[in-house]
Design an enzyme around this catalytic site. Structure first.
Site, mmCIF file in Angstrom:
data_model
loop_
_atom_site.group_PDB
_atom_site.id
_atom_site.type_symbol
_atom_site.label_atom_id
_atom_site.label_comp_id
_atom_site.label_asym_id
_atom_site.label_seq_id
_atom_site.Cartn_x
_atom_site.Cartn_y
_atom_site.Cartn_z
ATOM 1 N N SER A 10 0.859 -1.177 0.000
ATOM 2 C CA SER A 10 0.000 0.000 0.000
ATOM 3 C C SER A 10 0.899 1.232 0.000
ATOM 4 C CB SER A 10 -0.920 -0.079 1.230
ATOM 5 O OG SER A 10 -1.866 0.949 1.202
ATOM 6 N N HIS A 37 -2.921 -1.405 -3.078
ATOM 7 C CA HIS A 37 -3.950 -0.369 -2.928
ATOM 8 C C HIS A 37 -3.611 0.812 -3.821
ATOM 9 C CE1 HIS A 37 -4.635 -1.896 1.423
ATOM 10 N NE2 HIS A 37 -5.222 -2.668 0.543
ATOM 11 N N ASP A 130 -4.564 -4.098 6.377
ATOM 12 C CA ASP A 130 -4.953 -5.051 5.341
ATOM 13 C C ASP A 130 -3.727 -5.852 4.922
ATOM 14 O OD1 ASP A 130 -6.643 -6.300 3.507
ATOM 15 O OD2 ASP A 130 -6.205 -4.873 1.923
#
Lengths: 185, 279
Positions: A10, A37, A130
């Site tokens: 991310s 992401h 996540d």
């Protein structure tokens, strides 16, 4: 001996992933699944940006596309990316998980169920949690769990949460991730 | 609570035994996740859910509603709408009628997006709009055409991209006001489609898996976006067959951005950008 590599990242992971993709052996024997992401509204341009330096073709796969070795599959914007029986990609527009779609956890969990001990999971820099549970699932199924060294990460949250959740096989700087992948069979 | 393959089989056969729903060719990863979510949201285990479904048909209907995915947006993926505007809809410009089916229309944003585009192209009056979904809750929302403003705020941008701007000619700008099609009430947090919009489409409950064409009409365009990703390969092919046999020759099929015809039906269609045209 392994069947796939899956990488989650991310915030702060873009340069790392670019370096990894630019150093992959061109005849890499496994598929590489990428769950990164990105801004929901940035739907195009990302795969092109990753492709510029990548030695492997980078693909935003179609639903039910057959997964083939030597290719990098990037989870398309605004879809969750799963691995299904028959070594196929499955996409979903289910609600966000951990504020994310694609969710790294979901990609890792389904890949772990399919590839079991023959999966290498790698978590890179990121600003949320996540991926941490997904990496635990990779480990639970007997796969290899790797996290980028938090000291090297631009944002440590994702790697530190991963380390809290599961004992990993390796904590690597980017250079060591690259060296490790050179030897993977 | 981890759902095993056996649990999933048991769930599928239970639903099949008490209703006409057949989930056996759904994409198993998604279905497992959905089932897990239903169990978690209701804090029950699988046995309890199955027992309740056996005793009460309404629980089956609710479970079907809960496992379906209902993500939709106004003008989702502007590139698809650009394609409709510049290359698909113009093919039907001189038709006396244009029949359009939104298969799996969810809460209806795509139906209304299409109507807005048709109206801007002076084709709405000649269009017949059919829309269907398996989930009766989302159909009710679709029929009313009233949405939460703040959930749809981001997508007004897409309206601008598709309706106001012309990607082929950056100098062109049509200042179409939103109020032409819907009213925004920020206090009440609503975005409500105008009455003439709501009155037009025919919304029906429909299960793509077990029912054929329920509209007694063939179609010029079928839109079915991000529905077949929840089906396995075999079932996808069955749906393509249904679409193919209910499209007029040269009719258009629009799937989701990452959906495609991979199997035997691929050579019965021609590609047109992201879309397909029946040969």
């Amino acid at each position: 001996m392994y069947k796939a590599v899956i990488i989650g990242g991310s915030a702060g992971s873009f340069q790392v992933i670019t370096r990894i993709l630019s150093s992959m052996p061109p005849n890499f024997p496994l598929p590489v699944l990428l769950c990164l992401h990105r801004l929901k509204h940035v739907r195009s341009g990302f795969v092109e940006a990753l492709s510029i330096k990548s030695t492997l073709p980078v693909i935003e796969p179609m639903d039910k596309e057959q997964i083939k070795p030597g290719r990098a599959y990037l989870a398309p914007a605004n879809y969750h990316m799963y691995v299904e029986l028959g070594n196929k990609i499955a996409l979903s527009t289910e609600e966000v998980v951990n504020h994310s779609r694609p969710s790294i956890d979901l990609s890792f969990i389904t890949a772990a169920q399919i590839y079991r001990e023959k999966l290498i999971g790698i978590i890179l820099s990121g600003a949320n949690r996540d991926g941490a549970y997904g990496l635990k699932k990779v480990k639970d199924h007997g796969g290899i769990a790797i996290v980028q060294n938090p000291a090297e990460c631009q944002v440590k949250t994702m790697t530190e949460t991963s380390l809290k959740m599961t004992p990993v096989d390796h904590i690597f700087n980017t250079n060591d991730i690259i060296k490790y992948l050179q030897k993977v069979k | 609570m981890q759902i095993t393959d056996l649990d999933l089989q048991y769930f599928i056969s239970s639903i099949k035994s008490v209703s006409k729903y057949d989930l056996s060719n759904y994409s198993d990863k998604s279905l497992k996740r959905r089932l897990q979510k239903v169990l978690e949201d209701n804090s029950i285990n699988l046995m309890t859910l199955i027992n309740r479904m056996m005793g009460d048909r309404a629980v089956v209907e609710k479970t079907i509603r809960d496992i379906t995915v209902n993500t939709t947006e106004l003008f989702r993926d502007p590139t698809v709408w650009h394609l409709l505007r510049s290359r698909i809809l113009p093919r039907f410009k001189n038709n006396k009628t244009i029949n359009i089916w939104h298969a799996g229309c969810s809460t209806g944003q795509e139906v209304y997006s299409m109507m807005i585009l048709l109206n801007e192209m002076d084709m709405l009056e000649r269009a017949k709009i059919f829309a269907s979904d398996i989930n009766t809750d989302v159909l009710e929302t679709a029929k009313h055409g009233v949405y939460k403003y703040r959930f749809n705020l981001n997508y007004l941008d897409n309206f601008d991209k598709v309706i106001k701007q012309n990607p082929l000619n950056f100098e062109e700008y049509n200042d179409v006001p939103y109020e032409k099609y819907f009213d925004i009430d920020k206090q009440r947090d609503t975005l409500s489609m105008k009455q003439f919009m709501v009155d037009k489409p025919i919304f029906r409950k429909h299960d793509l898996v077990t029912e054929g064409n329920i509209f007694y009409s063939k179609f010029d365009i079928i839109l079915c976006r991000n529905v077949i990703i929840y089906f396995n390969y075999a079932l996808q092919n069955k749906v393509f067959e249904l679409f193919h046999s209910n499209l007029y020759p040269k009719g258009g099929l629009v799937l989701g951005m990452h959906e495609s015809i991979l199997g035997p039906w691929a050579n019965k269609f021609e590609r047109l950008g992201h879309a397909y045209v029946k040969k």
